[in-house]
Design a protein around this motif. Structure first.
Motif, short mmCIF file in Angstrom:
data_model
loop_
_atom_site.label_atom_id
_atom_site.label_comp_id
_atom_site.label_asym_id
_atom_site.label_seq_id
_atom_site.Cartn_x
_atom_site.Cartn_y
_atom_site.Cartn_z
N GLU A 43 25.48 35.05 36.58
CA GLU A 43 26.22 35.74 37.63
C GLU A 43 27.45 36.51 36.88
N SER A 44 28.03 36.00 35.83
CA SER A 44 28.96 37.16 35.20
C SER A 44 28.54 38.24 34.74
N VAL A 45 27.30 38.01 34.31
CA VAL A 45 26.47 39.32 33.68
C VAL A 45 26.19 40.42 34.66
N MET A 46 25.62 39.68 35.66
CA MET A 46 25.33 40.59 37.01
C MET A 46 26.39 41.31 37.65
N LEU A 47 27.36 40.51 37.88
CA LEU A 47 29.05 41.18 38.45
C LEU A 47 29.23 42.34 37.60
N ASN A 48 29.39 42.02 36.16
CA ASN A 48 29.68 43.43 35.43
C ASN A 48 28.97 44.49 35.45
N LEU A 49 27.36 44.28 35.47
CA LEU A 49 26.58 45.37 35.55
C LEU A 49 26.64 46.08 36.72
N ASP A 50 26.92 45.30 37.83
CA ASP A 50 27.05 45.96 39.29
C ASP A 50 28.34 46.77 39.18
N ALA A 51 29.53 45.92 38.60
CA ALA A 51 30.70 46.76 38.66
C ALA A 51 30.66 48.07 37.87
N SER A 52 30.01 48.07 36.78
CA SER A 52 29.72 49.35 36.05
C SER A 52 29.27 50.48 36.75
N LEU A 53 28.19 50.39 37.55
CA LEU A 53 27.61 51.14 38.37
C LEU A 53 28.44 51.83 39.27
N ARG A 54 29.74 51.27 39.77
CA ARG A 54 30.45 51.64 40.74
C ARG A 54 31.53 52.85 40.17
N ILE A 55 31.84 52.66 38.88
CA ILE A 55 32.84 53.47 38.48
C ILE A 55 32.58 55.01 38.31
N ARG A 56 33.59 55.54 38.77
CA ARG A 56 33.75 57.14 38.97
C ARG A 56 35.09 57.83 38.43
N ALA A 57 35.88 56.94 37.93
CA ALA A 57 37.26 57.53 37.46
C ALA A 57 37.69 56.49 36.49
N ARG A 58 38.73 57.05 35.67
CA ARG A 58 39.02 56.35 34.54
C ARG A 58 39.87 55.08 34.85
N HIS A 59 40.77 55.09 36.13
CA HIS A 59 41.43 53.91 36.76
C HIS A 59 40.39 52.73 36.67
N GLN A 60 39.41 52.95 37.45
CA GLN A 60 38.25 52.11 37.62
C GLN A 60 37.50 51.61 36.46
N PHE A 61 37.56 52.42 35.44
CA PHE A 61 37.02 52.19 33.95
C PHE A 61 37.81 51.21 33.38
N PHE A 62 39.28 51.35 33.64
CA PHE A 62 40.27 50.40 32.99
C PHE A 62 40.19 49.26 33.89
N ALA A 63 40.23 49.17 34.88
CA ALA A 63 40.18 47.93 35.68
C ALA A 63 39.03 47.09 35.49
N TRP A 64 37.91 47.57 35.22
CA TRP A 64 36.57 46.98 34.90
C TRP A 64 36.72 46.36 33.63
N THR A 65 37.03 47.17 32.38
CA THR A 65 36.89 46.67 31.05
C THR A 65 38.04 45.91 30.69
N GLN A 66 39.15 45.96 31.46
CA GLN A 66 40.31 45.06 31.05
C GLN A 66 40.46 44.07 32.30
N GLY A 67 39.63 44.01 33.13
CA GLY A 67 39.49 42.99 34.02
C GLY A 67 38.14 41.98 33.86
N THR A 68 37.12 42.17 34.76
CA THR A 68 35.86 41.34 34.89
C THR A 68 35.18 41.22 33.38
N LEU A 69 35.25 42.49 32.74
CA LEU A 69 34.46 42.43 31.34
C LEU A 69 35.27 41.39 30.40
N GLN A 70 36.19 41.31 30.51
CA GLN A 70 37.09 40.41 29.60
C GLN A 70 36.51 39.00 29.72
N GLY A 71 36.17 38.62 30.93
CA GLY A 71 35.25 37.36 31.18
C GLY A 71 34.19 37.12 30.04
N LEU A 72 33.57 38.13 29.55
CA LEU A 72 32.41 38.01 28.68
C LEU A 72 32.74 38.31 27.43
#
Length: 286
Positions: A43-72
């Motif tokens: 579930e964690s892997v799939m959430l991260n893959l899905d989150a990555s597909l929604r990124i269009r701007a730097r602040h979204q990339f920051f929020a993903w890599t420093q948020g959800t991705l930290q769980g993996l």
């Protein structure tokens, strides 16, 4: 292995393309095991893959890599490098939620002549496999300012992986700086799995920047009050509501109320997203 387990593995394998299965088992023999991912990991892997597909701007990339991705892949600093033909060789950007100056690490990465060449060379010589190494500032990296700063940060364990083009030339390179002992084979595999998605997401943010560069506008800071901008600066430096209150001589409750107003005005859900969006809007500068 029990007969039931063998049948389960066979059923799973039959649903995979033959060439994909062979590659996975060749590169990851440990995955020839029915317990590849437990339900939580999957579930964690799939959430991260899905989150990555929604990124269009730097602040979204920051929020993903420093948020959800930290769980993996728990890390203190992520350095993203995109290869180009300019003299600097790399376009570099860094992301972190700890109180450091990301642009400082980006510049150290560009100038480094010890640690970075070692990481890239190891990756290329090992057929584009994940690089796992200790970058403590002694030994072979004694001359690396980047290694010294990572050691000072307490993030001297490096996990690095990249992407390449059809000719095998390096395209992008992602360096996770982590606390010693926090990364094992499982986390290294997550890095290998996620880096293609990291690359695609980060490149999309670059495309957006290029499209906007011709008509760049000044920072939109007017909708935050001076006090809110001041508190946002302290949030960026990693301060809690209690610490902000002590610094500005206001109560923690007042600081919390200001933070909630900042989140509403920026249209974000948490402090990490607020910092990312403020950086993208140039309300904050690194």
């Amino acid at each position: 292995m029990r007969v039931a387990d063998e049948r389960q593995v066979d059923d799973e394998r039959q649903s995979w393309p033959r060439e994909h299965l062979d590659a996975v088992l060749l590169e990851h023999p440990a995955l020839d095991n029915p317990a590849r991912f437990d339900p939580f990991e999957l579930e964690s892997v799939m959430l991260n893959l899905d989150a990555s597909l929604r990124i269009r701007a730097r602040h979204q990339f920051f929020a993903w890599t420093q948020g959800t991705l930290q769980g993996l892949v728990e890390h203190q600093l992520l350095i993203c490098a995109l290869h180009n033909d300019a003299p600097a060789r790399f376009h570099v950007d860094s992301f972190s939620t700890v109180p450091v100056e990301p642009t400082h690490f980006s510049e150290l990465f560009r100038q480094d002549t010890f640690l970075v060449p070692h990481l890239v060379k190891s990756w290329e010589e090992n057929h584009s496999q994940v690089v796992n190494c200790e970058a403590a500032s002694g030994g072979q990296f004694a001359g690396s300012a980047l290694a010294r700063e990572l050691t000072r940060l307490g993030a001297s364990h490096i996990v690095a992986h990249g992407t390449h083009d059809a000719s095998g030339q390096l395209t992008s390179f992602f360096t996770f700086a982590c606390r010693p002992g926090s990364i094992g084979p499982r986390q290294a595999y997550y890095v290998e799995l996620l880096v293609p998605f990291l690359h695609a997401a980060w490149v999309r943010t670059q495309v957006n920047w290029q499209a906007k560069s011709a008509g760049a506008r000044p920072a939109a800071t007017g909708f935050l009050t001076p006090r809110e901008r001041e508190i946002l600066e302290w949030i960026y430096r990693g301060k809690s509501n209690i610490e902000v209150g002590m610094i500005l001589k206001i109560s923690p409750l007042t600081a919390k109320n200001h933070v909630q107003k900042i989140l509403r005005k920026l249209g974000v859900l948490n402090r990490t997203q607020a910092v990312g969006k403020a950086l993208a809007l140039r309300i904050l500068t690194t």
